[in-house]
Scaffold this active site. Sequence first.
Site, PDB file in Angstrom:
ATOM      1  N   VAL A  74     -12.220   0.358   7.763  1.00 19.96           N
ATOM      2  CA  VAL A  74     -11.474  -0.525   8.661  1.00 19.96           C
ATOM      3  C   VAL A  74     -10.679  -1.545   7.863  1.00 19.96           C
ATOM      4  O   VAL A  74      -9.485  -1.753   8.094  1.00 19.96           O
ATOM      5  CB  VAL A  74     -12.429  -1.234   9.644  1.00 19.96           C
ATOM      6  N   TYR A  75     -11.338  -2.173   6.898  1.00 22.48           N
ATOM      7  CA  TYR A  75     -10.655  -3.163   6.055  1.00 22.48           C
ATOM      8  C   TYR A  75      -9.492  -2.519   5.297  1.00 22.48           C
ATOM      9  O   TYR A  75      -8.377  -3.048   5.274  1.00 22.48           O
ATOM     10  CB  TYR A  75     -11.650  -3.776   5.076  1.00 22.48           C
ATOM     11  N   ALA A  76      -9.747  -1.368   4.684  1.00 22.02           N
ATOM     12  CA  ALA A  76      -8.702  -0.698   3.916  1.00 22.02           C
ATOM     13  C   ALA A  76      -7.516  -0.342   4.811  1.00 22.02           C
ATOM     14  O   ALA A  76      -6.355  -0.490   4.413  1.00 22.02           O
ATOM     15  CB  ALA A  76      -9.259   0.555   3.239  1.00 22.02           C
ATOM     16  N   SER A 108      -6.476  -1.946   7.417  1.00 21.17           N
ATOM     17  CA  SER A 108      -5.699  -3.166   7.706  1.00 21.17           C
ATOM     18  C   SER A 108      -4.780  -3.502   6.537  1.00 21.17           C
ATOM     19  O   SER A 108      -3.645  -3.955   6.737  1.00 21.17           O
ATOM     20  CB  SER A 108      -6.634  -4.333   8.017  1.00 21.17           C
TER      21      SER A 108
END
Length: 242
Positions: free
Chosen positions: A152-154, A156
């Site tokens: 999820v972070y990647a 974004s």
Amino acid sequence: MGSELDGKVAAVTGAASGIGLASSEAMLAAGAMVVLIDRDEGALKALCEKHSDRAMPLVIDLLDPSECATLVPKVLASAGRLDIFHANAGTYIGGDLVEADTSAIDRMLNLNVNVVMKNVHDVLPHMIERGSGDVIVTSSLAAHFPTPWEPVYASSKWAINCFVQTVRRQVFKHGIRVGSISPGPVITSLLADWPPEKLEEAKVSGSLLQASEVAEVVIFMLTRPRGMTIRDVIMMPTNFDL
């Protein structure tokens, strides 16, 4: 104290800690007036008392759309203009996607992507009118590598990488530079979500960056001749191994 940014006005989001704090302090040391933006009122007050009157606090909850929309008007009301905007505020989710809380996913994507886009959208008309400006976005090494432990972070940061590259091409004709910094893991509160064993391994191996090292790169980007844009800097500890 340096003088590379004498006479410049900067605004930094997420300025109360981590990379945002280090970037703010580096710009202050280089002579800029800096508006420190964060929702942590106590931390901002302490920081501005520590520094000169060139440090100005601005308490905003960027996840509140009505407050987020006041960022540029409030910066201009307190500082008169804006030369440098560092869109730094962000959050982190790691681990397996199936174990992530969907409300946390919404919050992270809102802060890491939507807020950045809205802030830059609001900053640009002022810079276009003045015919000059610098926008720097805090991205991540994860924007360039499909990191398996942080989907999820990647994602974004991949979105932000595209945003920076496309917006840069829209506004360079107005004398505005847009770039991003993409550090590997930095010793900040965002690492609190890392698996303890992975964090300890990284510390022992020397594969973490200091926030101050990222801030040095921000100053490097801001002090290049106006005919040069550093679009993206990928920083990683020498000992870091994906």
